[in-house]
Design a protein around this motif. Structure first.
Motif, mmCIF file in Angstrom:
data_model
loop_
_atom_site.group_PDB
_atom_site.id
_atom_site.type_symbol
_atom_site.label_atom_id
_atom_site.label_comp_id
_atom_site.label_asym_id
_atom_site.label_seq_id
_atom_site.Cartn_x
_atom_site.Cartn_y
_atom_site.Cartn_z
ATOM 1 N N LEU A 93 -9.976 -7.206 53.757
ATOM 2 C CA LEU A 93 -8.643 -7.791 53.889
ATOM 3 C C LEU A 93 -8.760 -9.189 54.484
ATOM 4 O O LEU A 93 -9.282 -9.370 55.585
ATOM 5 C CB LEU A 93 -7.763 -6.909 54.781
ATOM 6 C CG LEU A 93 -7.774 -5.408 54.451
ATOM 7 C CD1 LEU A 93 -6.854 -4.649 55.388
ATOM 8 C CD2 LEU A 93 -7.375 -5.180 53.006
ATOM 9 N N LEU A 94 -8.254 -10.179 53.744
ATOM 10 C CA LEU A 94 -8.381 -11.580 54.149
ATOM 11 C C LEU A 94 -7.002 -12.225 54.241
ATOM 12 O O LEU A 94 -6.260 -12.276 53.259
ATOM 13 C CB LEU A 94 -9.239 -12.336 53.125
ATOM 14 C CG LEU A 94 -9.454 -13.829 53.372
ATOM 15 C CD1 LEU A 94 -10.257 -14.061 54.646
ATOM 16 C CD2 LEU A 94 -10.149 -14.473 52.170
ATOM 17 N N GLY A 95 -6.668 -12.711 55.431
ATOM 18 C CA GLY A 95 -5.439 -13.475 55.604
ATOM 19 C C GLY A 95 -5.665 -14.932 55.234
ATOM 20 O O GLY A 95 -6.785 -15.430 55.283
ATOM 21 N N ALA A 96 -4.585 -15.640 54.881
ATOM 22 C CA ALA A 96 -4.714 -17.048 54.512
ATOM 23 C C ALA A 96 -3.381 -17.760 54.702
ATOM 24 O O ALA A 96 -2.326 -17.226 54.337
ATOM 25 C CB ALA A 96 -5.182 -17.198 53.060
ATOM 26 N N VAL A 97 -3.432 -18.957 55.288
ATOM 27 C CA VAL A 97 -2.207 -19.753 55.397
ATOM 28 C C VAL A 97 -1.805 -20.205 53.993
ATOM 29 O O VAL A 97 -2.658 -20.425 53.122
ATOM 30 C CB VAL A 97 -2.402 -20.962 56.340
ATOM 31 C CG1 VAL A 97 -2.505 -20.505 57.778
ATOM 32 C CG2 VAL A 97 -3.627 -21.793 55.955
ATOM 33 N N ILE A 123 -5.601 -10.319 49.630
ATOM 34 C CA ILE A 123 -5.135 -11.517 50.321
ATOM 35 C C ILE A 123 -3.778 -11.248 50.971
ATOM 36 O O ILE A 123 -2.874 -10.707 50.334
ATOM 37 C CB ILE A 123 -5.017 -12.706 49.353
ATOM 38 C CG1 ILE A 123 -6.345 -12.948 48.633
ATOM 39 C CG2 ILE A 123 -4.553 -13.958 50.092
ATOM 40 C CD1 ILE A 123 -7.477 -13.347 49.541
ATOM 41 N N PHE A 124 -3.654 -11.647 52.240
ATOM 42 C CA PHE A 124 -2.404 -11.507 52.971
ATOM 43 C C PHE A 124 -1.964 -12.893 53.457
ATOM 44 O O PHE A 124 -2.557 -13.435 54.381
ATOM 45 C CB PHE A 124 -2.579 -10.567 54.168
ATOM 46 C CG PHE A 124 -2.804 -9.136 53.789
ATOM 47 C CD1 PHE A 124 -1.744 -8.244 53.748
ATOM 48 C CD2 PHE A 124 -4.069 -8.683 53.448
ATOM 49 C CE1 PHE A 124 -1.948 -6.913 53.383
ATOM 50 C CE2 PHE A 124 -4.280 -7.366 53.082
ATOM 51 C CZ PHE A 124 -3.216 -6.476 53.047
ATOM 52 N N PRO A 125 -0.933 -13.479 52.831
ATOM 53 C CA PRO A 125 -0.466 -14.792 53.275
ATOM 54 C C PRO A 125 0.262 -14.685 54.618
ATOM 55 O O PRO A 125 0.852 -13.653 54.953
ATOM 56 C CB PRO A 125 0.511 -15.217 52.169
ATOM 57 C CG PRO A 125 0.302 -14.248 51.044
ATOM 58 C CD PRO A 125 -0.204 -12.994 51.656
ATOM 59 N N GLY A 126 0.231 -15.760 55.381
ATOM 60 C CA GLY A 126 0.963 -15.792 56.645
ATOM 61 C C GLY A 126 0.723 -17.098 57.369
ATOM 62 O O GLY A 126 -0.196 -17.854 57.044
ATOM 63 N N LEU A 127 1.577 -17.360 58.365
ATOM 64 C CA LEU A 127 1.383 -18.531 59.213
ATOM 65 C C LEU A 127 0.289 -18.242 60.242
ATOM 66 O O LEU A 127 -0.051 -17.081 60.502
ATOM 67 C CB LEU A 127 2.689 -18.908 59.912
ATOM 68 C CG LEU A 127 3.852 -19.315 58.977
ATOM 69 C CD1 LEU A 127 5.090 -19.641 59.791
ATOM 70 C CD2 LEU A 127 3.461 -20.492 58.097
ATOM 71 N N GLY A 138 -6.656 -5.867 64.080
ATOM 72 C CA GLY A 138 -7.420 -5.227 63.024
ATOM 73 C C GLY A 138 -6.667 -4.980 61.743
ATOM 74 O O GLY A 138 -7.137 -4.247 60.881
ATOM 75 N N ALA A 139 -5.488 -5.608 61.578
ATOM 76 C CA ALA A 139 -4.732 -5.423 60.342
ATOM 77 C C ALA A 139 -5.394 -6.140 59.177
ATOM 78 O O ALA A 139 -5.242 -5.740 58.021
ATOM 79 C CB ALA A 139 -3.295 -5.914 60.520
ATOM 80 N N VAL A 140 -6.111 -7.234 59.463
ATOM 81 C CA VAL A 140 -6.935 -7.902 58.451
ATOM 82 C C VAL A 140 -8.313 -8.135 59.061
ATOM 83 O O VAL A 140 -8.468 -8.200 60.283
ATOM 84 C CB VAL A 140 -6.323 -9.241 57.970
ATOM 85 C CG1 VAL A 140 -4.995 -9.022 57.284
ATOM 86 C CG2 VAL A 140 -6.176 -10.231 59.119
ATOM 87 N N ASP A 141 -9.317 -8.258 58.207
ATOM 88 C CA ASP A 141 -10.686 -8.439 58.693
ATOM 89 C C ASP A 141 -10.955 -9.855 59.164
ATOM 90 O O ASP A 141 -11.710 -10.074 60.127
ATOM 91 C CB ASP A 141 -11.680 -8.074 57.587
ATOM 92 C CG ASP A 141 -11.661 -6.588 57.273
ATOM 93 O OD1 ASP A 141 -12.086 -5.805 58.133
ATOM 94 O OD2 ASP A 141 -11.211 -6.219 56.179
ATOM 95 N N ALA A 142 -10.378 -10.827 58.476
ATOM 96 C CA ALA A 142 -10.580 -12.234 58.819
ATOM 97 C C ALA A 142 -9.407 -13.011 58.248
ATOM 98 O O ALA A 142 -8.654 -12.505 57.411
ATOM 99 C CB ALA A 142 -11.902 -12.755 58.259
ATOM 100 N N ALA A 143 -9.244 -14.261 58.703
ATOM 101 C CA ALA A 143 -8.125 -15.061 58.213
ATOM 102 C C ALA A 143 -8.489 -16.534 58.189
ATOM 103 O O ALA A 143 -9.128 -17.046 59.110
ATOM 104 C CB ALA A 143 -6.883 -14.840 59.077
#
Length: 304
Positions: A93-97, A123-127, A138-143
């Motif tokens: 799980l990867l977050g990304a602005v 991919i999980f978008p977010g600010l 721990g909701a995403v592995d890295a961002a």
């Protein structure tokens, strides 16, 4: 006690209100309230001071949230920690602005998939502030986010690229002086909910530059479209991975001393999939080296 209730408790602490927590864990406000009362009854403690309009965590409640985070992290990593799976298959799980979603992120994920076809990246978008909280619990592995202040104690980051700010304007604007354009044309402000928006706003104030702000928008694409329509000028980062077909705009460097956005990859030190995160970072650096987003040959799922 259930892991689900602990996740809800953590969400309340992170989002400050039951309503916002409900949205983040995809349940109703009433369900959040019910779960919190069930925890209080089970533990025989008062988690919230309900004398205020918005319930506030008590000192005991805050201490239990800290313990709940440890338990949830342990639960989320129990299988990888036992089987020793390096993680180059299955899901990560990867977050990304948002600004990275049309260049840097897809190019890097494509490079990663070329090397590890059995690895599936969600991919999980977010600010930035939202993503930091998601990584920490721990909701995403890295961002992929904007580096702007110290991270929580258990988190690390590794830098990806530095993106200097630039002024964008319609091509028929009669000047190439960014300060003159800022003084004489409406200003389309980057949302101050984002780190980038705060960097820009801080620089304008520190430099004594007055602008006539007529809009405040979140997305680079929306801002660029407004500028292309001749509705004003704006300040945005010069992206480290450019669009394949960028809009025809003037892109003018700002004076010396203007801010830059530092893109970084954030993750928890105790994440059992650190080898995968290291490969994600390598793919991001490779995408920056390429510098331009372009279509790549499609492959069938699972095909090297």
């Amino acid at each position: 006690m259930s892991i689900r209730r602990l996740r809800t408790l953590i969400a309340v602490e992170e989002h400050s209100t039951f309503s916002a927590a409900a949205d983040s864990v995809f349940i109703t406000h009433a369900a959040v309230s019910q779960q919190m009362r069930m925890l209080e009854e089970e533990w025989q403690v008062t988690l919230f001071d309900r004398s205020r309009r918005t319930p506030q965590l008590t000192p005991v409640g805050r201490a239990l949230v800290a313990k709940a985070k440890e338990i949830v992290r342990a639960y989320d990593t129990i299988v990888p920690s036992v089987i020793g799976d390096a993680g180059f298959q299955g899901e990560i799980l990867l977050g990304a602005v948002p600004m990275t979603l049309t260049g840097l992120t897809p190019l890097a994920v494509r490079r990663l998939k070329d090397s590890y076809p059995d690895l599936h990246v969600r991919i999980f978008p977010g600010l930035t502030t939202q993503l930091i909280a998601q990584v920490d619990r721990g909701a995403v592995d890295a961002a992929i986010l904007s580096r702007h202040r110290p991270l929580p104690p258990d988190m690390e980051y590794t830098d990806i690229a530095l993106e200097p700010m630039q002024l964008i304007a319609a091509q028929d604007m009669p000047s190439n002086d960014p300060l003159e354009l800022l003084a004489n044309y409406p200003f389309i402000r980057f949302s101050r909910d984002a780190v980038v928006g705060n960097l820009i706003d801080g620089w304008l104030q520190e430099s004594g530059i007055r602008v006539n702000a007529t809009m405040e928008l979140e997305g680079l694409e929306a801002i660029s479209s407004m500028v292309l329509a001749g509705l004003g000028v704006s300040i945005v980062p010069a992206r480290c991975v450019r669009d394949f077909n960028p809009l025809p705009l003037k892109r003018l460097p700002l004076p010396e001393g203007a801010p830059a956005r530092r893109l970084t990859l954030a993750y928890r030190r105790d994440n059992p999939r650190l080898p995968v995160i290291e490969e994600i970072h390598k793919a991001l650096l490779e995408a920056v080296r390429i510098g331009v987003f372009q279509q790549m040959p499609q492959q069938k799922e699972g095909t090297p």
